[in-house]
Design an enzyme around this catalytic site. Structure first.
Site, PDB file in Angstrom:
ATOM      1  N   HIS A 355       0.790  -1.234   0.000  1.00  0.00           N
ATOM      2  CA  HIS A 355       0.000   0.000   0.000  1.00  0.00           C
ATOM      3  C   HIS A 355       0.812   1.268   0.000  1.00  0.00           C
ATOM      4  CE1 HIS A 355      -4.213  -1.271   0.353  1.00  0.00           C
ATOM      5  NE2 HIS A 355      -3.708  -2.356   0.890  1.00  0.00           N
ATOM      6  N   LYS A 544      -9.342  13.690   3.735  1.00  0.00           N
ATOM      7  CA  LYS A 544      -8.488  12.499   3.772  1.00  0.00           C
ATOM      8  C   LYS A 544      -7.585  12.668   4.987  1.00  0.00           C
ATOM      9  CE  LYS A 544      -7.049  13.649  -0.374  1.00  0.00           C
ATOM     10  NZ  LYS A 544      -6.913  12.462  -1.201  1.00  0.00           N
ATOM     11  N   ARG A 545      -6.810  11.640   5.342  1.00  0.00           N
ATOM     12  CA  ARG A 545      -5.878  11.813   6.456  1.00  0.00           C
ATOM     13  C   ARG A 545      -4.927  12.980   6.188  1.00  0.00           C
ATOM     14  NH1 ARG A 545      -5.910   8.299  11.075  1.00  0.00           N
ATOM     15  NH2 ARG A 545      -3.877   9.218  11.459  1.00  0.00           N
ATOM     16  N   LYS A 550       0.204  14.376   1.075  1.00  0.00           N
ATOM     17  CA  LYS A 550      -1.105  14.648   0.473  1.00  0.00           C
ATOM     18  C   LYS A 550      -1.298  16.148   0.197  1.00  0.00           C
ATOM     19  CE  LYS A 550      -3.425  10.619   2.573  1.00  0.00           C
ATOM     20  NZ  LYS A 550      -4.191   9.947   1.501  1.00  0.00           N
ATOM     21  N   THR A 652      -8.617   6.243  -2.712  1.00  0.00           N
ATOM     22  CA  THR A 652      -9.975   5.773  -2.990  1.00  0.00           C
ATOM     23  C   THR A 652     -10.941   6.940  -2.818  1.00  0.00           C
ATOM     24  OG1 THR A 652     -10.081   4.999  -0.704  1.00  0.00           O
ATOM     25  CG2 THR A 652      -9.699   3.338  -2.420  1.00  0.00           C
ATOM     26  N   LYS A 656     -14.505   8.107  -4.883  1.00  0.00           N
ATOM     27  CA  LYS A 656     -15.813   8.422  -4.288  1.00  0.00           C
ATOM     28  C   LYS A 656     -16.320   9.763  -4.811  1.00  0.00           C
ATOM     29  CE  LYS A 656     -14.200   6.267  -0.042  1.00  0.00           C
ATOM     30  NZ  LYS A 656     -13.521   6.630   1.228  1.00  0.00           N
TER      31      LYS A 656
END
Ligand SMILES: *Cc1c(COP(=O)(O)O)cnc(C)c1O
Length: 817
Positions: A355, A544-545, A550, A652, A656
Site C-alpha cells: 500500500h 483524507k488523512r 497529500k 480511494t 468516491k
C-alpha cells in the site's frame, strides 16, 4: 421478501425492545431503537450466515481469508437493510412506531476500526466479496477504542476516545468455543524425539483470543460472510492455577497483556509505530487467525496436505505478515510437517498487497523486540532469510548489494515487505502506476527473480454505499436514465449516462441534485458545528488523512493567495468558493497538527474579513470519518487530489468524489492516472510535476529558493504565513520546512514548483464552473466513467488473477449490446 414486511419488522423490533433492551415502546429512545433494529437484522443475517457456511462445506469451494489490521466499517444498519432489500420496509416501520428513521440511523456510532484508505478498502472489499458470491472471511482485532474522535479546540486538534462498542456491540456474536491461545515470550528448545526434531516452548505468557463475529451481507444475495474480530482475554483458569502455585507475577503479567492488546487502534496512517504493543497486536491477531483457519480445515478434512487448494490468505499491507512464519510454525511444530512441504503450502497460500512506497512507512522490527517476544517466530524468520538469501546469491552471484537490499533480516532488523515479497505467491500494487513502481523500483531485484508474481489490482469502492446509498437523488436519476437499477450489480452500466451528455434537461437535473445535496450538507454543518455555509459558492473539498505528501498545505497556500488577491482587488471577478477540509492527524505528527492549526487560523481570518463576505469561506470539518464522508461527498463539486506525484499508491477518496459528480483537480498520481486516461484533459484539471519530473528535479539538486525568488505571489504567501494571522500564531516553522528544511529535506513534497501550476488549475476550474452547461457535462461524464472504480471490479480482478476462485461475472455493456 414477504417475510420482512414493514409489519413483520415492526413486530420484531417491538419484541427486541422488550426482551433485549427491557423497554416499552413508549420509553424507548433512539439508542434503544437502534439496538433493537440491529438485533433484528443480526438474526436475519445469522441464519443466512449458517446457510452460507453449509453451502461452502458442501461445494468445498476455495475460500478467501482477508487479513487486515484495519476495517473502517462506518455504520451498518442502513447498509444491511439496503443489502437485504428491506430498507424501505424498515424506514416505514420506524415511522409507524413514531420515530424519525434518520434519527435512528444517525444514532449508530461509526465502527472506526481503521485510520483511512487502507481500512476503508477492506470494508468495501468485504461487501463486494459477499455480493460476488465469494466465500470469504475477514479478520482483524476487536479494538475497544477505534480511531480517536477529533475535536478542534482553539484551532488545534485534540483527541478523545471513541467508545463505539457500547452500541456497536449489537452487531457482534461472540464465539467463546472457538477461542485460540496465543503465546508470547518464554524459551524455545529443540530436541530429537521419535526420529524428528521437536520444538518445546516453555515459560511463555498466554493470551486468549476470543472471536466476536460480525455478519457481512452482500447486495441481492442470500450469501452472508463473516468478519471475525478477535478480542483478548486473560486465561482465567490457568490464572488461578498460577496463583495457587505462587506464580503471581506471571498471572498478573497475563492479565496486563490481555487488558491492553485489544484496547486501542494505533492512530498512525502511513507511519508504522515500532512499539512493542503494536508487535504484540500483530502477532496476537495473526496467530489466532492462522490457528483458527488451520483448525477448521483439519477438523473437516483430517489433513492439511491440500490446504492451499482450499484457502487463499490475502494480507492487506505488511501488518499481518507474521502470518507467514506463524503458519510455518503451526505446520511444523503442531502438525509435524517438514520445512519443505510446509513452505510449499504456505507460500502457495499467502498473497500480499502493498500500500505504500514511502520509505518511512515500510515496516521493520528490531531483533531486540522480536527475539524475546516471539522466540520461535524469530528462529523461523532467520531460516526463511537464510534460504531466500541463498536463492538471491544464486541468481545474482557475487552481488552483495542485491543480497543486502532483498534481505529479510538485516542489521538486526526484520523487514516486513521483503518477507512478503520472498514468501508470497502474489505481490500486488493498488493502481497501475503504483504497481509499476513496485516492479521497476521498490522491489526491482526480487521482481527480476519472479516476474510473474507481480500483479496490479487497482483499488475500488463499494459503489452501492458510496453512490446509491449516500446520494439518493443521483441514484434515482441513474436508475431513470439507465432504465432500471441494474447498475447496482453492473457498475459499468453507469457508462450509459454518456448518452445524455448533451441533453440540456438531464444536465439541469444533475445540477439540481447537486444543489440539493449542498443544501442538505449545509443543514448538517449548521446542526453539527453551527457553521453557515454559502451554498451559492463552489464546494471545493479536500478530505483524507492529514499527511505532508497529500499536500493539504499546498491547498491552504493557494487559499491564502486567493485571500490576498481579493484584499488587493475587492472587485475581483471570481465565483465564490467554500473550501472544506476534513482530516485527522496522527497524534504524534507535529507538522500535520500545525497544518490543521494553519487552516483554522486562515478560516478565522477570512471569516472576520468583510472583503470575503459571500465570496470566500474556509471550514475545517472536525472528526472526518465514514459517516461524515457520506454526508460530504455527494455535496462536493471540486475534489482535491493533489498529492506529490509518485507518493499516493492509489487513493480511494478520489473515486468516491468522481462517482458523485465532483470534478477533480489533481496530480498524475495513484489512480488519478487511470481517471485521467478515462476522462482526458477536458474532464479533469490536471497540474504539476509528474513522478519522473519530480525525481529528475531531485536528482538535479532541487532548490526551493529558486521558486521563491522567481514568483512574487508565492513569496508573499510564505511571508504572510511566517508572520501569522489575526490570532497571533506564526507559521514560520512551516515556511522554514519548505525553504530550508528544519531537520529534513527542504520541501520534500515539491509544493513550491507545483504552486503556480496549481494556482492556474484552480483558476481554470473557476472559469469553467461559470459555464454551467460545460461543468455539468464534466460532472456527468465523471459519474458515467467511474464504473471501473467499483470494488466489484477490483474483487473480480483478485478472484481471476490472484485467488483463482469463481465469482459472479458481470455482463459488459459494451459487449452485450
Ligand atoms: C475513502 C476514505 C479515506 C481515503 O481517502 P484518500 O483520499 O484515498 O486518502 C479516508 N478516510 C475515510 C473516512 C474515507 O471514507
Amino acid at each position: 421478501m414477504a417475510s420482512y414486511s414493514k409489519q413483520a419488522l415492526a413486530d420484531a423490533i417491538y419484541s427486541k425492545l422488550r426482551l433485549n433492551c427491557g423497554r416499552e415502546l413508549c420509553e424507548a429512545n433512539a439508542s434503544h431503537m437502534f439496538r433493537a433494529c440491529a438485533l433484528v437484522l443480526r438474526d436475519i443475517l445469522a441464519e443466512r450466515n449458517l446457510d452460507t457456511q453449509n453451502w461452502v462445506r458442501e461445494t468445498m469451494s476455495r475460500q478467501v481469508h482477508y487479513m487486515s489490521m484495519e476495517f473502517l466499517l462506518g455504520r451498518s444498519l442502513m447498509k444491511n437493510a439496503f443489502n437485504l432489500g428491506i430498507l424501505d420496509a424498515l424506514t416505514e416501520a420506524l415511522s409507524d412506531m413514531g420515530f424519525h428513521p434518520s434519527d435512528i440511523f444517525e444514532t449508530e456510532p461509526d465502527a472506526g476500526l481503521g485510520n483511512g484508505g487502507l481500512g476503508r478498502l477492506a470494508a468495501c472489499y468485504m461487501d463486494s466479496m459477499a455480493t460476488l458470491g465469494i466465500p470469504a472471511t475477514g479478520y482483524s482485532i476487536c479494538y475497544e477504542l477505534g480511531a480517536f474522535r477529533q475535536k478542534i479546540v482553539n484551532g488545534e486538534q485534540t483527541e478523545l476516545p471513541d467508545d463505539w462498542l457500547n452500541l456497536g456491540e449489537a452487531w457482534l456474536i461472540p464465539k467463546p468455543d472457538e477461542t485460540e491461545e496465543v503465546r508470547f515470550g518464554g524459551t524455545v528448545d529443540q530436541r530429537w524425539e521419535d526420529g524428528r526434531l521437536r520444538v518445546f516452548h516453555t515459560g511463555y505468557v498466554s493470551v486468549l483470543a476470543v472471536p466476536r463475529d460480525m455478519a457481512v451481507s452482500g447486495y441481492g444475495t442470500r450469501q452472508v460472510n463473516t468478519l471475525r474480530l478477535w478480542d483478548a482475554k486473560a486465561p482465567v483458569s490457568i490464572d488461578m492455577s498460577l496463583f495457587s502455585k505462587g506464580e503471581y507475577l506471571k498471572a498478573s503479567e497475563q492479565n496486563a497483556m490481555a487488558a491492553v492488546i485489544a484496547k486501542v487502534l494505533y492512530p498512525a496512517d502511513h507511519h508504522p509505530e515500532g512499539k512493542a504493543l503494536r508487535l504484540k497486536q500483530q502477532y496476537f491477531f495473526v496467530s489466532a487467525t492462522a490457528q483458527s483457519i488451520l483448525r477448521r480445515h483439519y477438523n473437516e478434512f483430517g489433513t492439511l496436505r491440500d490446504f492451499h487448494l482450499r484457502h487463499v490468505i490475502q494480507i492487506n499491507d505488511t501488518h499481518p505478515a507474521l502470518a507467514i512464519p506463524e503458519l510455518m510454525r503451526i505446520f511444523m511444530d503442531d502438525y509435524g510437517f517438514g520445512w519443505d512441504e510446509a513452505w510449499r503450502i504456505v507460500s502457495n497460500t499467502v498473497a500480499y498487497t502493498n500500500h505504500t512506497v514511502l520509505p518511512e512507512a515500510l515496516e521493520h522490527w528490531s531483533q531486540d523486540l522480536m527475539e524475546p517476544l516471539l522466540p520461535r517466530i524469530w528462529n523461523i524468520l532467520c531460516e526463511i532469510n537464510n534460504r531466500y538469501g541463498a536463492q538471491v546469491s544464486a541468481f545474482y552471484p557475487g552481488d552483495g548489494d542485491k543480497l543486502r537490499d532483498t534481505a529479510i533480516v538485516w542489521n538486526r532488523e526484520v523487514r516486513m515487505a521483503n518477507l512478503c515479497v520472498a514468501a508470497c505467491f502474489s505481490v500486488n500494487g493498488v493502481s497501475a502506476m503504483h504497481s509499476d513502481i513496485l516492479r521497476n523500483q521498490l522491489f526491482r531485484d526480487a521482481a527480476a527473480m519472479a516476474p510473474d508474481k507481480f500483479k496490479n489490482v487497482t483499488n475500488g469502492i463499494d459503489h452501492r454505499r458510496w453512490l446509491a446509498q449516500v446520494n439518493p437523488g443521483m441514484d434515482a436519476l441513474v436508475r431513470e436514465l439507465t432504465g432500471n437499477d441494474g447498475y447496482l450489480l453492473e457498475p459499468q452500466r453507469l457508462r450509459e449516462l454518456e448518452r445524455f451528455s448533451s441533453d440540456g434537461a438531464v444536465l439541469e437535473r444533475l445540477e439540481k441534485i447537486k444543489a440539493q445535496n449542498k443544501e442538505s450538507f449545509a443543514r448538517y454543518a449548521r446542526r453539527e458545528w453551527g457553521f453557515a455555509l454559502n451554498t451559492g459558492a463552489i464546494f471545493d473539498v479536500q478530505a483524507k488523512r492529514l499527511h505532508e505528501y497529500k499536500r493539504q498545505l499546498l491547498n491552504a497556500m493557494h487559499i491564502l493567495h486567493l485571500y490576498l488577491t481579493l484584499k488587493d482587488n475587492p472587485n475581483m471577478d471570481f465565483h465564490p468558493r467554500v473550501f472544506l477540509f476534513g482530516a485527522k492527524a496522527a497524534p504524534a505528527y507535529q507538522t500535520a497538527k500545525e497544518i490543521i492549526r494553519l487552516i483554522s487560523s486562515l478560516s478565522a481570518q477570512i471569516a472576520a474579513d468583510p472583503v470575503c463576505k459571500d465570496r470566500l469561506q474556509v471550514f475545517f470539518l472536525p472528526n472526518y470519518r465514514v459517516s461524515l464522508a457520506e454526508a460530504l461527498i455527494p455535496a462536493s463539486e471540486i475534489s482535491e487530489q493533489i498529492s506529490a506525484a509518485g507518493k499516493e499508491a492509489s487513493g480511494t477518496g478520489n473515486m468516491k468524489f468522481m462517482m458523485n459528480g465532483a470534478v477533480t483537480i489533481g496530480t498524475l498520481d495513484g489512480a488519478n492516472v487511470e481517471m485521467h486516461q478515462l476522462l482526458g484533459d477536458e474532464n479533469m484539471f490536471l497540474f504539476g510535476l509528474t513522478a519522473k519530473e519530480a525525481e529528475a528535479l531531485r536528482a538535479a539538486g532541487y532548490n526551493p529558493r529558486e521558486y521563491y525568488d522567481r514568483n512574487p505571489a508565492l513569496r508573499r504567501v510564505l511571508e504572510e504565513m511566517a508572520k501569522g494571522f489575526g490570532d497571533g500564531v506564526s507559521y514560520a516553522h512551516l515556511t522554514e520546512r519548505l525553504l530550508t528544511g528544519a531537520h529534513c529535506l527542504p520541501d520534500e513534497f515539491f509544493l513550491l514548483p507545483d504552486f503556480e501550476p496549481y494556482r492556474r488549475a484552480q483558476e481554470r476550474a473557476g472559469e469553467v464552473y461559470r459555464d454551467r452547461d460545460a461543468w455539468n457535462r464534466m460532472s456527468l461524464l465523471n459519474i458515467a466513467r467511474s464504473g471501473g472504480f467499483a470494488a466489484d471490479r477490483s474483487i473480480g480482478d483478485y478472484a481471476r488473477e490472484i485467488w483463482s476462485v469463481p465469482y459472479r461475472k458481470f455482463p459488459d455493456p459494451n459487449h452485450s449490446r
